[in-house]
Write a protein that holds these residues in place. Structure first.
Motif, short mmCIF file in Angstrom:
data_model
loop_
_atom_site.label_atom_id
_atom_site.label_comp_id
_atom_site.label_asym_id
_atom_site.label_seq_id
_atom_site.Cartn_x
_atom_site.Cartn_y
_atom_site.Cartn_z
N LEU A 69 -21.67 32.75 -3.19
CA LEU A 69 -21.57 31.48 -3.90
C LEU A 69 -22.24 30.32 -3.17
CD1 LEU A 69 -17.83 31.59 -5.08
CD2 LEU A 69 -19.88 32.25 -6.36
N ARG A 70 -22.33 30.41 -1.85
CA ARG A 70 -22.82 29.27 -1.07
C ARG A 70 -24.29 29.00 -1.30
NH1 ARG A 70 -24.43 30.81 4.71
NH2 ARG A 70 -23.83 28.67 5.03
N SER A 71 -24.70 27.78 -0.99
CA SER A 71 -26.12 27.38 -1.06
C SER A 71 -26.75 27.64 -2.42
CB SER A 71 -26.93 28.11 0.02
OG SER A 71 -26.42 27.85 1.29
N ARG A 72 -25.95 27.49 -3.48
CA ARG A 72 -26.46 27.65 -4.85
C ARG A 72 -27.05 29.03 -5.12
NH1 ARG A 72 -27.02 22.25 -7.11
NH2 ARG A 72 -26.84 20.73 -5.44
N ARG A 73 -26.50 30.05 -4.46
CA ARG A 73 -27.04 31.40 -4.61
C ARG A 73 -26.71 32.04 -5.95
NH1 ARG A 73 -25.77 33.64 1.49
NH2 ARG A 73 -27.28 32.29 2.49
N ASN A 75 -27.17 31.62 -9.39
CA ASN A 75 -27.93 30.95 -10.47
C ASN A 75 -27.99 29.43 -10.32
OD1 ASN A 75 -28.10 33.52 -11.42
ND2 ASN A 75 -27.49 33.02 -13.50
N GLY A 76 -27.98 28.94 -9.10
CA GLY A 76 -28.12 27.50 -8.86
C GLY A 76 -26.84 26.70 -8.96
N TYR A 77 -25.71 27.33 -9.20
CA TYR A 77 -24.43 26.61 -9.29
C TYR A 77 -23.93 26.27 -7.89
CZ TYR A 77 -24.28 28.00 -14.18
OH TYR A 77 -24.57 28.18 -15.51
N LYS A 78 -23.52 25.02 -7.70
CA LYS A 78 -23.07 24.55 -6.38
C LYS A 78 -21.56 24.66 -6.26
CE LYS A 78 -22.99 20.50 -3.39
NZ LYS A 78 -23.28 21.11 -2.14
N PHE A 79 -21.12 25.48 -5.34
CA PHE A 79 -19.69 25.67 -5.07
C PHE A 79 -19.33 25.08 -3.72
CE2 PHE A 79 -20.26 28.88 -8.27
CZ PHE A 79 -19.04 28.91 -8.93
N THR A 80 -18.09 24.68 -3.60
CA THR A 80 -17.51 24.29 -2.32
C THR A 80 -16.30 25.18 -2.10
OG1 THR A 80 -16.25 22.56 -3.43
CG2 THR A 80 -18.32 21.90 -2.39
N ARG A 81 -15.82 25.24 -0.85
CA ARG A 81 -14.69 26.13 -0.59
C ARG A 81 -13.58 25.38 0.14
NH1 ARG A 81 -15.30 29.52 4.70
NH2 ARG A 81 -16.69 28.17 5.85
N GLN A 82 -12.35 25.89 -0.06
CA GLN A 82 -11.15 25.32 0.55
C GLN A 82 -11.12 23.80 0.36
OE1 GLN A 82 -8.96 27.35 1.13
NE2 GLN A 82 -9.97 29.27 1.60
N ILE A 83 -10.98 23.39 -0.89
CA ILE A 83 -11.03 21.98 -1.26
C ILE A 83 -9.64 21.50 -1.68
CG2 ILE A 83 -12.03 20.32 -2.90
CD1 ILE A 83 -14.01 21.47 -0.85
N LEU A 144 -19.01 38.59 -9.96
CA LEU A 144 -20.02 37.54 -10.11
C LEU A 144 -20.43 37.38 -11.57
CD1 LEU A 144 -22.14 38.32 -6.93
CD2 LEU A 144 -20.50 36.46 -7.25
N ASP A 145 -20.51 38.49 -12.32
CA ASP A 145 -20.82 38.41 -13.75
C ASP A 145 -19.73 37.63 -14.50
OD1 ASP A 145 -23.16 39.84 -13.43
OD2 ASP A 145 -22.27 41.76 -14.04
N THR A 146 -18.48 37.85 -14.12
CA THR A 146 -17.37 37.13 -14.76
C THR A 146 -17.43 35.65 -14.44
OG1 THR A 146 -16.01 39.13 -14.63
CG2 THR A 146 -14.85 37.04 -14.98
N ILE A 147 -17.74 35.32 -13.20
CA ILE A 147 -17.87 33.91 -12.82
C ILE A 147 -18.99 33.26 -13.63
CG2 ILE A 147 -18.48 32.33 -10.94
CD1 ILE A 147 -17.13 34.36 -9.01
N LEU A 148 -20.12 33.94 -13.74
CA LEU A 148 -21.24 33.40 -14.55
C LEU A 148 -20.84 33.23 -16.00
CD1 LEU A 148 -24.40 35.21 -13.14
CD2 LEU A 148 -23.93 32.76 -13.17
N ALA A 149 -20.11 34.19 -16.54
CA ALA A 149 -19.67 34.08 -17.94
C ALA A 149 -18.80 32.84 -18.13
CB ALA A 149 -18.90 35.33 -18.35
#
Length: 176
Positions: A69-73, A75-83, A144-149
């Motif tokens: 998920l990091r660095s927009r890996r 499909n370009g979606y920007k995630f942060t962690r432990q927020i 990852l497919d589920t997250i993209l969906a």
């Protein structure tokens, strides 16, 4: 010798889009304001150090998913962690789409606290997508497919099998 190019001021300092020393950029109308009541994105006392500690001590499953998920890996979606969000710290957050991703171990099975947490996040405009630890380790492609969906709007309704809980959903009280 001073650099007197068109991008420099009289002192030779480069003029540009950066903020002056000691100032944030951009200066907003909220500068110096207290935390607004009900603003769940503002820091709570003690939550930032707790989130930092969780980032240092991530589980193997969180570490592996973060690698995807990091660095927009993804499909370009920007995630942060432990927020920190309100009274909770979420595992992963896609801010632009208000999607929270939680990685759950066996101790989360039928947890009333997780149900309350999910309900609270839903009421505050966040959709929640949960995965079991073993899914991250052994089935990361489908995860990852589920997250993209979810990100692309292909999953919009509550789904107990996929463990997707859309924002604004009012959960029935299973636990009292």
């Amino acid at each position: 010798m001073l650099n007197m190019s068109p991008d420099c001021d009289a002192t030779g300092a480069v003029a540009g889009p950066f903020s002056p020393p000691g100032r944030r950029w951009p200066e907003g109308p909220d500068e110096g304001a207290a935390v607004k009541e009900g603003d769940i994105t503002k820091r709570r006392p003690g939550k930032t150090p707790q989130a930092r500690q969780l980032r240092k001590e991530d589980t193997e499953e969180e570490y592996r998913l973060w690698g995807d998920l990091r660095s927009r890996r993804l499909n370009g979606y920007k995630f942060t962690r432990q927020i920190p969000l309100g009274p909770y710290i979420v595992d992963f957050l896609y801010r632009a789409g208000s999607l929270v991703i939680e990685v759950d171990g066996a101790h989360h099975a039928l947890s009333p606290r997780d149900a309350q947490r999910t309900e609270w996040l839903n009421q505050h405009g966040y959709s929640v997508l949960r995965f079991w630890n073993h899914e991250i380790l052994w089935e990361r492609g489908p995860v990852l497919d589920t997250i993209l969906a979810a990100l692309e709007g292909r999953i919009v309704d509550r789904d107990e099998i996929v463990r997707f809980y859309p924002a604004g959903y009012q959960q029935k009280r299973l636990y009292t």
